[in-house]
Design a protein around this motif. Structure first.
Motif, PDB file in Angstrom:
ATOM      1  N   ILE A  61      12.419  -0.953 -11.267  1.00  0.00           N
ATOM      2  CA  ILE A  61      11.273  -1.799 -10.923  1.00  0.00           C
ATOM      3  C   ILE A  61      10.805  -1.343  -9.541  1.00  0.00           C
ATOM      4  O   ILE A  61      11.569  -1.373  -8.579  1.00  0.00           O
ATOM      5  CB  ILE A  61      11.670  -3.285 -10.904  1.00  0.00           C
ATOM      6  N   HIS A  62       9.575  -0.897  -9.476  1.00  0.00           N
ATOM      7  CA  HIS A  62       9.024  -0.368  -8.235  1.00  0.00           C
ATOM      8  C   HIS A  62       8.236  -1.442  -7.489  1.00  0.00           C
ATOM      9  O   HIS A  62       7.617  -2.304  -8.090  1.00  0.00           O
ATOM     10  CB  HIS A  62       8.110   0.831  -8.523  1.00  0.00           C
ATOM     11  N   CYS A  63       8.274  -1.350  -6.191  1.00  0.00           N
ATOM     12  CA  CYS A  63       7.518  -2.251  -5.318  1.00  0.00           C
ATOM     13  C   CYS A  63       6.716  -1.378  -4.357  1.00  0.00           C
ATOM     14  O   CYS A  63       7.297  -0.604  -3.604  1.00  0.00           O
ATOM     15  CB  CYS A  63       8.482  -3.147  -4.549  1.00  0.00           C
ATOM     16  N   ALA A  64       5.388  -1.487  -4.446  1.00  0.00           N
ATOM     17  CA  ALA A  64       4.533  -0.650  -3.607  1.00  0.00           C
ATOM     18  C   ALA A  64       3.300  -1.446  -3.182  1.00  0.00           C
ATOM     19  O   ALA A  64       2.214  -1.248  -3.710  1.00  0.00           O
ATOM     20  CB  ALA A  64       4.134   0.612  -4.349  1.00  0.00           C
ATOM     21  N   PRO A  65       3.466  -2.361  -2.221  1.00  0.00           N
ATOM     22  CA  PRO A  65       2.305  -3.144  -1.774  1.00  0.00           C
ATOM     23  C   PRO A  65       1.325  -2.279  -0.988  1.00  0.00           C
ATOM     24  O   PRO A  65       1.689  -1.202  -0.507  1.00  0.00           O
ATOM     25  CB  PRO A  65       2.937  -4.211  -0.871  1.00  0.00           C
ATOM     26  N   PRO A  66       0.092  -2.744  -0.858  1.00  0.00           N
ATOM     27  CA  PRO A  66      -0.879  -1.984  -0.052  1.00  0.00           C
ATOM     28  C   PRO A  66      -0.381  -1.822   1.384  1.00  0.00           C
ATOM     29  O   PRO A  66       0.275  -2.708   1.929  1.00  0.00           O
ATOM     30  CB  PRO A  66      -2.129  -2.865  -0.073  1.00  0.00           C
ATOM     31  N   LEU A  67      -0.674  -0.703   1.976  1.00  0.00           N
ATOM     32  CA  LEU A  67      -0.211  -0.441   3.338  1.00  0.00           C
ATOM     33  C   LEU A  67      -0.896  -1.324   4.376  1.00  0.00           C
ATOM     34  O   LEU A  67      -0.439  -1.402   5.518  1.00  0.00           O
ATOM     35  CB  LEU A  67      -0.407   1.039   3.682  1.00  0.00           C
ATOM     36  N   ILE A  68      -1.950  -2.015   3.995  1.00  0.00           N
ATOM     37  CA  ILE A  68      -2.664  -2.900   4.929  1.00  0.00           C
ATOM     38  C   ILE A  68      -2.280  -4.367   4.716  1.00  0.00           C
ATOM     39  O   ILE A  68      -2.940  -5.261   5.218  1.00  0.00           O
ATOM     40  CB  ILE A  68      -4.190  -2.730   4.781  1.00  0.00           C
TER      41      ILE A  68
END
Length: 106
Positions: A61-68
């Protein structure tokens, strides 16, 4: 991961993270080439119902929120993910085991 026994391990670089899922015997509940386990389908529904969008390559399960992203938004996202992982714990049978242990020790 301490709260969710279905998470075997996790790793992150910056804001990009990955959770590895395990079943109650500590094994991988799905290989990449196999169809998704019913537990993952329940998790995916909870994920969607909690307003989350993400990449799932079970058992990862990947977690990749926006960098902002703001800290408050990140905290809210992890609260939502926490609820989804509760569903996955249940679907894989972890909370059933906890209940049996509580009854056995009474």
């Amino acid at each position: 991961a301490d709260k969710h026994p279905c998470i075997k391990q996790y790793r992150a670089i910056g804001l990009f993270g990955c959770l590895d899922v395990q079943d109650v015997s500590g094994n991988n509940p799905k290989l990449q080439h196999e169809a998704a386990h019913d537990a993952f389908l329940l998790y995916k529904k909870a994920y969607h119902d909690n307003g989350l969008v993400g990449l799932h390559r079970y058992p990862h399960i990947h977690c990749a929120p926006p960098l902002i992203i703001e800290e408050e938004e990140l905290s809210d996202g992890f609260d939502r993910l926490d609820r989804c992982l509760d569903v996955l714990d249940d679907a894989l049978g972890y909370h059933v085991l906890d209940s049996e242990d509580a009854v056995a020790s009474s």
